[in-house]
Design a protein around this motif. Structure first.
Motif, short mmCIF file in Angstrom:
data_model
loop_
_atom_site.label_atom_id
_atom_site.label_comp_id
_atom_site.label_asym_id
_atom_site.label_seq_id
_atom_site.Cartn_x
_atom_site.Cartn_y
_atom_site.Cartn_z
N LEU A 1 62.97 28.50 56.33
CA LEU A 1 63.18 27.24 57.02
C LEU A 1 64.62 27.20 57.50
CD1 LEU A 1 62.26 24.27 57.69
CD2 LEU A 1 63.23 23.65 55.47
N ASP A 2 64.83 27.08 58.82
CA ASP A 2 66.19 26.90 59.34
C ASP A 2 66.63 25.47 59.11
OD1 ASP A 2 66.56 29.47 60.19
OD2 ASP A 2 66.04 29.07 62.26
N TYR A 3 65.85 24.52 59.63
CA TYR A 3 66.20 23.11 59.48
C TYR A 3 64.97 22.25 59.69
CZ TYR A 3 65.91 22.69 64.54
OH TYR A 3 65.45 22.69 65.84
N ALA A 4 65.08 21.02 59.26
CA ALA A 4 64.10 19.97 59.57
C ALA A 4 64.91 18.68 59.66
CB ALA A 4 63.03 19.85 58.49
N VAL A 5 64.66 17.89 60.69
CA VAL A 5 65.31 16.59 60.85
C VAL A 5 64.22 15.55 61.10
CG1 VAL A 5 67.53 17.46 61.67
CG2 VAL A 5 65.73 16.97 63.31
N GLY A 6 64.45 14.34 60.64
CA GLY A 6 63.44 13.30 60.82
C GLY A 6 64.01 11.91 60.72
N VAL A 7 63.24 10.97 61.25
CA VAL A 7 63.58 9.55 61.15
C VAL A 7 62.32 8.82 60.67
CG1 VAL A 7 63.08 9.07 63.59
CG2 VAL A 7 64.62 7.58 62.32
N PHE A 8 62.50 7.87 59.75
CA PHE A 8 61.39 7.21 59.08
C PHE A 8 61.62 5.71 58.99
CE2 PHE A 8 61.58 11.48 57.44
CZ PHE A 8 60.26 11.87 57.32
N GLY A 9 60.54 4.96 59.11
CA GLY A 9 60.54 3.55 58.75
C GLY A 9 60.17 3.47 57.28
N TYR B 1 58.73 10.59 62.12
CA TYR B 1 58.57 11.74 62.99
C TYR B 1 59.62 12.78 62.66
CZ TYR B 1 57.41 14.13 67.34
OH TYR B 1 56.99 15.04 68.27
N THR B 2 59.24 14.06 62.62
CA THR B 2 60.16 15.13 62.24
C THR B 2 60.11 16.29 63.23
OG1 THR B 2 58.56 16.32 60.89
CG2 THR B 2 59.82 14.59 59.80
N ASP B 3 61.16 17.08 63.21
CA ASP B 3 61.23 18.32 63.98
C ASP B 3 61.76 19.40 63.04
OD1 ASP B 3 61.17 19.84 66.51
OD2 ASP B 3 63.34 19.95 66.18
N SER B 4 61.10 20.56 63.03
CA SER B 4 61.46 21.65 62.11
C SER B 4 61.53 22.96 62.86
CB SER B 4 60.42 21.80 61.00
OG SER B 4 60.20 20.60 60.32
N GLN B 5 62.37 23.88 62.37
CA GLN B 5 62.39 25.23 62.89
C GLN B 5 62.24 26.20 61.73
OE1 GLN B 5 65.30 26.29 65.81
NE2 GLN B 5 65.16 28.46 65.33
N VAL B 6 61.29 27.13 61.88
CA VAL B 6 60.98 28.12 60.86
C VAL B 6 61.09 29.50 61.51
CG1 VAL B 6 59.19 28.98 59.30
CG2 VAL B 6 59.46 26.52 59.64
N ASP B 7 61.63 30.47 60.76
CA ASP B 7 61.72 31.86 61.21
C ASP B 7 60.78 32.71 60.40
OD1 ASP B 7 63.73 31.20 63.01
OD2 ASP B 7 65.34 31.81 61.65
N ALA B 8 60.15 33.67 61.06
CA ALA B 8 59.32 34.67 60.40
C ALA B 8 59.83 36.03 60.87
CB ALA B 8 57.85 34.50 60.75
N SER B 9 60.03 36.96 59.92
CA SER B 9 60.58 38.25 60.31
C SER B 9 59.95 39.40 59.54
CB SER B 9 62.10 38.26 60.13
OG SER B 9 62.44 38.05 58.78
N PRO C 1 60.83 43.84 59.43
CA PRO C 1 61.97 44.69 59.78
C PRO C 1 62.05 44.95 61.29
CG PRO C 1 60.92 45.53 57.81
CD PRO C 1 60.05 44.41 58.33
N GLY C 2 63.17 44.55 61.89
CA GLY C 2 63.41 44.80 63.30
C GLY C 2 62.89 43.74 64.26
N TYR C 3 62.22 42.68 63.75
CA TYR C 3 61.64 41.68 64.66
C TYR C 3 61.62 40.31 63.98
CZ TYR C 3 58.49 39.65 68.11
OH TYR C 3 57.94 38.87 69.10
N THR C 4 62.11 39.29 64.69
CA THR C 4 62.14 37.92 64.17
C THR C 4 61.58 36.97 65.21
OG1 THR C 4 64.10 38.37 62.82
CG2 THR C 4 63.61 36.07 63.29
N VAL C 5 60.75 36.04 64.74
CA VAL C 5 60.17 35.01 65.60
C VAL C 5 60.57 33.65 65.04
CG1 VAL C 5 58.03 33.97 66.41
CG2 VAL C 5 58.19 36.44 66.18
N SER C 6 61.02 32.75 65.93
CA SER C 6 61.35 31.38 65.55
C SER C 6 60.33 30.43 66.14
CB SER C 6 62.74 30.98 66.05
OG SER C 6 63.73 31.72 65.39
N ALA C 7 59.92 29.46 65.36
CA ALA C 7 58.97 28.45 65.84
C ALA C 7 59.56 27.07 65.59
CB ALA C 7 57.64 28.59 65.12
N ASP C 8 59.58 26.26 66.63
CA ASP C 8 60.06 24.88 66.55
C ASP C 8 58.84 23.98 66.60
OD1 ASP C 8 62.01 22.85 66.48
OD2 ASP C 8 61.84 22.59 68.64
N SER C 9 58.64 23.16 65.56
CA SER C 9 57.45 22.31 65.47
C SER C 9 57.84 20.88 65.14
CB SER C 9 56.49 22.82 64.39
OG SER C 9 56.07 24.12 64.68
#
Length: 173
Positions: free
Chosen positions: A83-91, A109-117, A119-127
């Motif tokens: 997990l790189d980060y997650a940010v959110g705002v809540f009532g 509502y939240t926004d998160s970024q996760v990396d999967a790797s 050897p030699g290859y990394t993918v980032s997903a922002d959700s």
């Protein structure tokens, strides 16, 4: 006569504002949260701030920073996930609240970024996700305390259950 009415109205408004300001408070906190979902457990440090409009309603923002990673096997290949980060705002709605603690429900509502790797290859997903949960705070001395909470992150591609424990410090009313 009109000046007296205006002066009395402004005085009443000022006194009402002071009384309202004493009911409001804000809380800062930091702690640990674990994201669990789809066979992956990710640890994070959470920083949170909350503004309380009154004893029962508030709004809070939080930022999670991932610590460590987890490994899963996909098609026989080990994949490191972090997990790189997650940010959110809540009532926040507090069903029970007094000077020593509260029980709350929250949705936001939240926004998160996760990396999967591999050897030699990394993918980032922002959700982004809708999130909702429940928790409680206990204040030892009316200002310093501990918070326990559970939040469900409802992503388009799956869900994450997030459990946390934090130190909290209340300021104001």
């Amino acid at each position: 006569m009109m000046r007296s009415i205006i002066a009395a109205s402004l005085s009443a408004l000022a006194l009402g504002s002071v009384a309202h300001a004493q009911d409001t408070s804000y809380t800062l906190g930091a702690g640990y949260e674990r994201f669990s979902g789809d066979g992956v457990d990710l640890d994070s440090v959470v920083f949170r701030g909350r503004y309380d409009f009154n004893q029962y309603f508030g709004v809070e923002g939080q930022a999670n920073i991932g610590i460590g990673d987890d490994s899963v096997t996909v098609l026989g290949t080990p994949v490191d996930v972090s997990l790189d980060y997650a940010v959110g705002v809540f009532g926040v709605v507090r069903a029970f609240s007094n000077e020593n603690g509260n029980v709350f429900l929250r949705a936001g509502y939240t926004d998160s970024q996760v990396d999967a790797s591999v050897p030699g290859y990394t993918v980032s997903a922002d959700s982004d996700a809708w999130a909702y949960g429940v928790g409680g705070e206990y204040l030892f001395d009316g200002r310093n305390g501990v918070r326990f909470d559970y939040t469900k992150f409802d992503y388009d591609g799956g869900d994450a259950d997030v459990f946390g424990v934090s130190y909290v410090r209340r300021f104001g009313g």
